[in-house]
Enzyme design. Structure first.
Site, mmCIF file in Angstrom:
data_model
loop_
_atom_site.group_PDB
_atom_site.id
_atom_site.type_symbol
_atom_site.label_atom_id
_atom_site.label_comp_id
_atom_site.label_asym_id
_atom_site.label_seq_id
_atom_site.Cartn_x
_atom_site.Cartn_y
_atom_site.Cartn_z
ATOM 1 N N ASP A 77 42.649 31.009 38.746
ATOM 2 C CA ASP A 77 42.512 32.158 38.112
ATOM 3 C C ASP A 77 43.190 31.936 36.308
ATOM 4 O O ASP A 77 44.129 31.402 36.771
ATOM 5 C CB ASP A 77 41.858 33.286 38.242
ATOM 6 C CG ASP A 77 43.554 33.983 39.320
ATOM 7 O OD1 ASP A 77 44.520 33.031 39.728
ATOM 8 O OD2 ASP A 77 43.833 34.661 39.123
ATOM 9 N N GLU A 135 43.994 34.909 41.995
ATOM 10 C CA GLU A 135 45.554 35.246 42.964
ATOM 11 C C GLU A 135 45.882 35.736 41.744
ATOM 12 O O GLU A 135 47.128 37.303 42.439
ATOM 13 C CB GLU A 135 46.389 34.436 42.799
ATOM 14 C CG GLU A 135 47.892 34.021 42.281
ATOM 15 C CD GLU A 135 48.289 35.022 41.987
ATOM 16 O OE1 GLU A 135 49.950 36.077 42.349
ATOM 17 O OE2 GLU A 135 48.528 34.418 40.324
#
Length: 390
Positions: A77, A135
């Site tokens: 991400d 994350e």
């Protein structure tokens, strides 16, 4: 087998992958484009690859001989940051940016998978290549709940974080706690509103909020041992509608970070101490409060034996003098793996002042020294072979 040469031969591909991911950043659980690229790449290698946990990917490399299973993880991400770098690979998605190095993490693990897939004959066991979404908001727990540690059962886990505070050419591998646990807290203080010209008829929650912000600093500086680091940071203060109105309430939010086992239930009791400060100040000034803690990450705790193997590989690669200690209170959801199986989370330096890659993580000018990506790939490959060819 000349691993370094194999990495060098794939260096252009490595950088191209990183730059493509960088130009197309996606926020947590929105990594659909990245997922498709990762999935295709791994399937083209002949690996058993599948989607998992909405936008994640898991691929299995089965060695020619039986043995243990090693999980190797890369996060996917990006962040809600507008990039300020003037580079050819600048983000094309307005307001989104890979400002934490996850683009490099994906690229390194893909290329490592390509190299390792050519050497199944040297692998005793399996490698799970895990590309994890979200994350930045603790997405790992959902992968664990979805069974990423099973079928086959994972025996150990490793991950690399590219890190600008560490100079290029250096690697940090440390046993024990290396990244902090984090709780998000929010506090609402209820007072009595009124006219600022008649404060005696009000109970001002703004004054109380100020006292709490200052008073909480006592917890981390005077109540807890300095050798057990704790950080209490207030990041949001919301209150009021006009300059001549004492508001009814103040909303505070921030993070509580610590670097010791047991977290909030340890001997240090950081949550309990913070709420005691809040309660005492509110009672003194006649306000009431609501307080909530939301756990985000546990402490990342590196296994001694596995970390020793990784540290030796790093020393052989960059020289013992370039294996440096590094511990941070920044949070990392790889802790969801470290608390379940023996694991090692380590840092590869990408900071280079001359190249302008010394900005901190999450900064709009964050970038990395791409020459260090090859080091990460080589570490991935050698760590897997060291763990699985014995």
């Amino acid at each position: 087998m000349d691993i370094k040469k194999q990495v060098e031969n794939l260096n252009d591909e490595l950088i191209a992958l990183r730059r493509d991911f960088h130009m197309h950043p996606e926020l947590g659980f929105e990594e659909y484009r990245s997922q498709e690229i990762v999935l295709k790449y791994l399937k083209d290698l002949g690996l058993k690859a599948e989607k998992m946990t909405k936008t994640g990917v898991v691929a299995l490399l089965e060695g020619d001989k039986p043995g243990k299973t090693l999980l190797m993880r890369a996060d996917m991400d990006a962040l809600p940051v507008t990039e300020e770098n003037d580079v050819p690979y600048k983000s094309k998605n307005e307001g989104k940016m890979h400002a934490c190095g996850h683009d490099g993490h994906m690229a390194m693990l893909l290329v490592a998978a390509k190299i390792l897939s050519k050497h199944k004959d040297k692998i005793h066991g399996n490698i799970k290549f895990v590309f994890q979404p979200n994350e930045e908001d603790a997405g790992a727990v959902f992968m664990v709940e979805d069974g990423v540690l099973e079928n086959p059962k994972v025996d150990a886990a490793t991950a690399i974080h590219l890190w600008t505070p560490i100079e290029s050419g250096k690697i940090s591998v440390s046993e024990g706690p290396v990244m902090g646990a984090m709780d998000v807290f929010d506090i609402t203080i209820h007072g009595k509103g009124g006219h600022t010209a008649m404060p005696q008829e009000t109970i001002d929650p703004v004054i109380v909020a100020a006292q709490i912000i200052m008073g909480a600093q006592v917890v981390q500086t005077k109540q807890i041992n300095a050798l057990t680091p704790t950080l209490i940071t207030f990041a949001k203060v919301n209150s009021g509608t006009a300059s001549n109105i004492v508001p009814e309430k103040v909303e505070l939010a921030g993070t509580l970070r610590y670097l010791y086992k047991g977290g909030p239930d340890s001997i240090e009791r950081p949550r309990e101490r913070l709420e005691k400060i809040v309660k005492g100040i509110c009672e003194t000034f006649g306000t009431t409060y609501e307080m909530n803690f939301t756990p985000s990450n546990f402490t990342v705790e590196n296994d001694k034996e596995l970390t020793g193997k990784i540290k030796k590989i790093a020393a052989d690669l960059v020289g013992n003098e370039n294996v440096v200690p590094y511990v941070t209170l920044a949070g990392e959801d790889f802790s969801e793996f470290t608390k379940e199986v023996p694991s090692t989370f380590y840092f590869v330096g990408v900071g280079n002042k001359e190249k302008g890659t010394d900005y901190p993580h999450h900064h709009p000018k964050f970038d990395m020294d791409e020459d260090a990506l090859a080091t990460g790939v080589e570490m991935h490959v050698k760590a897997a072979l060291e763990y699985l060819n014995k």
